[in-house]
Design a protein around this motif. Structure first.
Motif: not given
Length: 168
Positions: A29-33, A36-45, A108-117
């Motif tokens: 689904v993600s190719r583990w790529q 950045e669906p949100f600003p960088a400051w939100a992606m870190v946490p 968890g992977q959806a959150m790590v990769f920022g992938n809604g799919w």
């Protein structure tokens, strides 16, 4: 079933079953790529929480498999079920920790990769899992373990963990 046989079969099944669902499926689904669906400051946490959820999901999954071997003298595979009802470990809190571990790993992977799919994938994967539990596993456990399973089922929720451990 001997513990050595159960451990060998469970390990092979762990690599194939959960490996396909929690590793190969999300990769497909993600190719583990990273996205950045949100600003960088939100992606870190978000990524940090996702990594913890992924790790916890894998630990939960592994612990659930081990329980089948050491307590049930069998495997989680329907063709080689446990000889004894498994109610220890995380099964004291929830009846389906294995599936919850899979869902946690994918979310968890959806959150790590920022992938809604991957969230869509988790939701799609949940449908057959819940149906399998409801229409195959639960009736099979009723037939195999009778009143012991009914007591366990009445005391331990299927999908939302209880706070205090079940004591048979």
């Amino acid at each position: 079933m001997h513990r050595t046989t159960a451990a060998t079969v469970s390990t092979a099944f762990f690599a194939v079953g959960p490996g396909l669902v929690a590793v190969a499926g999300p990769w497909w689904v993600s190719r583990w790529q990273l996205h950045e669906p949100f600003p960088a400051w939100a992606m870190v946490p978000l990524r940090a929480v996702g990594a913890l959820l992924l790790a916890a999901g894998l630990v939960i999954l592994a612990q659930a498999f081990v329980r089948f071997v050491i307590e049930g003298f069998g495997t989680p595979i329907p063709a080689a079920p446990p000889d004894r009802l498994v109610v220890g470990g995380l099964y004291r809190y929830v009846r389906n920790p294995m599936y919850l571990g899979l869902f946690a790993a994918v979310i968890g992977q959806a959150m790590v990769f920022g992938n809604g799919w991957l969230l869509v994938y988790a939701a799609v994967m949940a449908v057959p899992a819940v149906l399998f539990v409801r229409f195959y596993e639960e009736p099979k456990l009723r037939r195999s373990f009778g009143a012991d399973y009914e007591r366990y089922r009445a005391a331990v929720p299927g999908w939302w963990p209880r706070v205090r451990p079940y004591r048979p």
